[in-house]
Scaffold this motif. Structure first.
Motif, short mmCIF file in Angstrom:
data_model
loop_
_atom_site.label_atom_id
_atom_site.label_comp_id
_atom_site.label_asym_id
_atom_site.label_seq_id
_atom_site.Cartn_x
_atom_site.Cartn_y
_atom_site.Cartn_z
N LEU A 186 46.74 -17.88 -10.05
CA LEU A 186 46.55 -16.57 -9.42
C LEU A 186 46.85 -16.56 -7.92
O LEU A 186 47.29 -15.53 -7.39
CB LEU A 186 45.13 -16.08 -9.68
N ASP A 187 46.61 -17.66 -7.23
CA ASP A 187 47.00 -17.78 -5.83
C ASP A 187 48.36 -18.47 -5.77
O ASP A 187 48.48 -19.65 -6.12
CB ASP A 187 45.97 -18.59 -5.04
N VAL A 188 49.37 -17.74 -5.36
CA VAL A 188 50.75 -18.25 -5.49
C VAL A 188 51.48 -18.19 -4.16
O VAL A 188 51.06 -17.53 -3.21
CB VAL A 188 51.53 -17.47 -6.56
N GLY A 189 52.61 -18.89 -4.13
CA GLY A 189 53.47 -18.88 -2.95
C GLY A 189 54.91 -18.72 -3.35
O GLY A 189 55.26 -18.71 -4.54
N ILE A 190 55.77 -18.59 -2.35
CA ILE A 190 57.21 -18.47 -2.60
C ILE A 190 57.98 -19.14 -1.48
O ILE A 190 57.60 -19.07 -0.30
CB ILE A 190 57.64 -16.99 -2.73
N ILE A 191 59.05 -19.83 -1.85
CA ILE A 191 60.03 -20.33 -0.88
C ILE A 191 61.27 -19.48 -1.08
O ILE A 191 61.95 -19.58 -2.11
CB ILE A 191 60.34 -21.82 -1.12
N ASP A 228 56.83 -7.84 -6.79
CA ASP A 228 56.45 -6.64 -7.51
C ASP A 228 55.50 -6.95 -8.66
O ASP A 228 54.54 -6.21 -8.91
CB ASP A 228 57.69 -5.91 -8.04
N PHE A 229 55.75 -8.05 -9.39
CA PHE A 229 54.82 -8.40 -10.45
C PHE A 229 53.44 -8.73 -9.87
O PHE A 229 52.41 -8.29 -10.39
CB PHE A 229 55.31 -9.58 -11.28
N ILE A 230 53.42 -9.50 -8.79
CA ILE A 230 52.15 -9.87 -8.16
C ILE A 230 51.38 -8.62 -7.74
O ILE A 230 50.17 -8.50 -7.97
CB ILE A 230 52.40 -10.77 -6.92
N ASN A 231 52.09 -7.65 -7.16
CA ASN A 231 51.43 -6.43 -6.68
C ASN A 231 50.95 -5.53 -7.81
O ASN A 231 50.09 -4.66 -7.59
CB ASN A 231 52.38 -5.65 -5.76
N GLN A 232 51.50 -5.71 -9.00
CA GLN A 232 51.09 -4.90 -10.15
C GLN A 232 49.80 -5.43 -10.79
O GLN A 232 49.18 -4.74 -11.60
CB GLN A 232 52.20 -4.86 -11.20
N THR A 233 49.42 -6.65 -10.45
CA THR A 233 48.19 -7.22 -11.01
C THR A 233 47.02 -6.95 -10.07
O THR A 233 47.21 -6.61 -8.89
CB THR A 233 48.34 -8.74 -11.20
N ASN A 234 45.81 -7.12 -10.61
CA ASN A 234 44.62 -6.87 -9.80
C ASN A 234 44.08 -8.13 -9.13
O ASN A 234 43.32 -8.05 -8.15
CB ASN A 234 43.51 -6.27 -10.68
N MET A 260 46.07 -11.29 -8.65
CA MET A 260 47.06 -12.28 -8.23
C MET A 260 47.34 -12.09 -6.75
O MET A 260 47.49 -10.96 -6.27
CB MET A 260 48.34 -12.10 -9.06
N ASN A 261 47.45 -13.18 -6.00
CA ASN A 261 47.60 -13.07 -4.55
C ASN A 261 48.73 -13.98 -4.04
O ASN A 261 48.81 -15.15 -4.44
CB ASN A 261 46.30 -13.48 -3.85
N LEU A 262 49.56 -13.43 -3.17
CA LEU A 262 50.55 -14.24 -2.47
C LEU A 262 49.87 -14.81 -1.23
O LEU A 262 49.56 -14.08 -0.29
CB LEU A 262 51.77 -13.41 -2.08
#
Length: 335
Positions: free
Chosen positions: A183-188, A206-212, A214-216
């Motif tokens: 649920l706590d994710v990152g991106i390169i 967009d997928f992350i923002n659609q969930t309640n 999940m956090n970047l």
């Protein structure tokens, strides 16, 4: 190697030099067998012919000559890319040639125009850093009846374009992480001047923002290189709040991250899960094997060739039509 001459063609075909010359100028009334033999021989020995002129003068079974234009780097990605196109060309009466564009030598329009007068029937462009104005300048420069197509994504395409669904690629990685309860994710991310990099990022976010839930929690800007993946891993190791899973926007950065993680003693996927993009063959060979977004370049090439044929039989004009090839996720040990 010496340049091929009319005498070489005449010697191989058994025709006179004058007959060969008239055929290649489109001025001969000889048999279709002699025409096809002469043109095929010219192509085999790389004698420059103007296919567009000959196509309008003769009816013969011809081999379509397609130039694949890119900025080539000697790495596995470009080998995989060209291999897929070559496989698609086999059996479809297509002669595929790879051409490396160097902007320090000529403009792209000049480069394509020269190819159009040297036995090339059509061109496919894979130049991901080009923007709208660059494509517009190309269309103003090249012969109006010469067919070109792009396989690099653009938000507002100028050329008719065939490309992978980069947005969906990022989206399905985030969805995969969610299903794994990461649920706590990152991106390169990749370079900001490459449109597919932005699309991959947008799909992921967009997928992350659609969930309640999940956090970047971490974002690192890479450049698609192995070294930037290593640097990202070093920065990750310093974090007090670490992401549980990271989307690397291409396989090279994912490989760099994995290599550095092994050196630092970071457990993958126990401590952090990682996914790449492109699904290069090496993803299956390393340990642990890398989860990656699969892109099938043979399918991309077949679609591009079909559109080229349609444009060659109809109009070379462009409407900015975008054709998107689906991607999938190859799940392996890193997630």
């Amino acid at each position: 190697m010496e340049k091929a001459t009319l005498h070489d063609i005449a010697e191989k075909t058994g025709l006179s030099v004058s007959t060969v010359s008239r055929i290649l100028r489109g001025e001969s009334k000889t048999s279709s067998e002699n025409v096809e033999l002469t043109i095929r021989t010219a192509q085999e020995i790389n004698y420059p012919i103007n296919s567009r002129v000959l196509n309008g003068k003769y009816s013969y079974k011809r081999r379509i000559q397609v130039a694949l234009i890119t900025s080539l780097y000697p790495d596995e990605f470009y080998s995989t890319f060209f291999y897929g196109f070559n496989e698609a060309a086999i059996g479809n009466n297509i002669g595929l040639s790879l051409h490396v564009f160097n902007p320090e030598v000529s403009t792209l329009g000049e480069f394509i125009t020269e190819l159009s007068y040297n036995s090339i029937d059509a061109a496919i462009l894979f130049l991901p850093t080009l923007q709208e104005k660059d494509y517009a300048e190309v269309l103003e420069t090249i012969p109006s009846d010469f067919v070109i197509l792009s396989v690099a994504p653009l938000f507002n395409p100028v050329l008719d374009t065939v490309t992978f669904d980069s947005y969906r690629g990022g989206y399905i990685v985030a969805k995969h992480f969610y299903k794994k309860d990461y649920l706590d994710v990152g991106i390169i991310t990749g370079p900001v001047n490459k449109n597919e990099s932005l699309l991959r990022k947008n799909g992921y976010l967009d997928f992350i923002n659609q969930t309640n839930n999940m956090n970047l929690v971490w974002h690192f800007e890479g450049d698609y290189s192995l070294e930037s993946g290593k640097l990202a891993c070093k920065e990750f190791d310093k974090l007090s709040k670490k992401p549980r899973a990271i989307f690397c926007s291409n396989d090279y950065m994912c490989l760099g991250f994995l290599e550095q993680a092994n050196l630092l003693g970071i457990d993958i996927p126990g401590e952090v899960a990682i996914s790449g993009y492109d699904d290069l063959p090496i993803c299956s060979y390393v340990h642990p094997a890398i989860t990656s977004v699969h892109t099938n370049y043979e399918i991309l090439a077949k679609k591009a060739f079909n559109i080229l044929f349609e444009k060659m039989e109809g109009s070379a004009s462009h409407n900015g039509i975008l054709s998107v090839i689906p991607v999938s996720l190859s799940e392996r040990k890193t997630t």
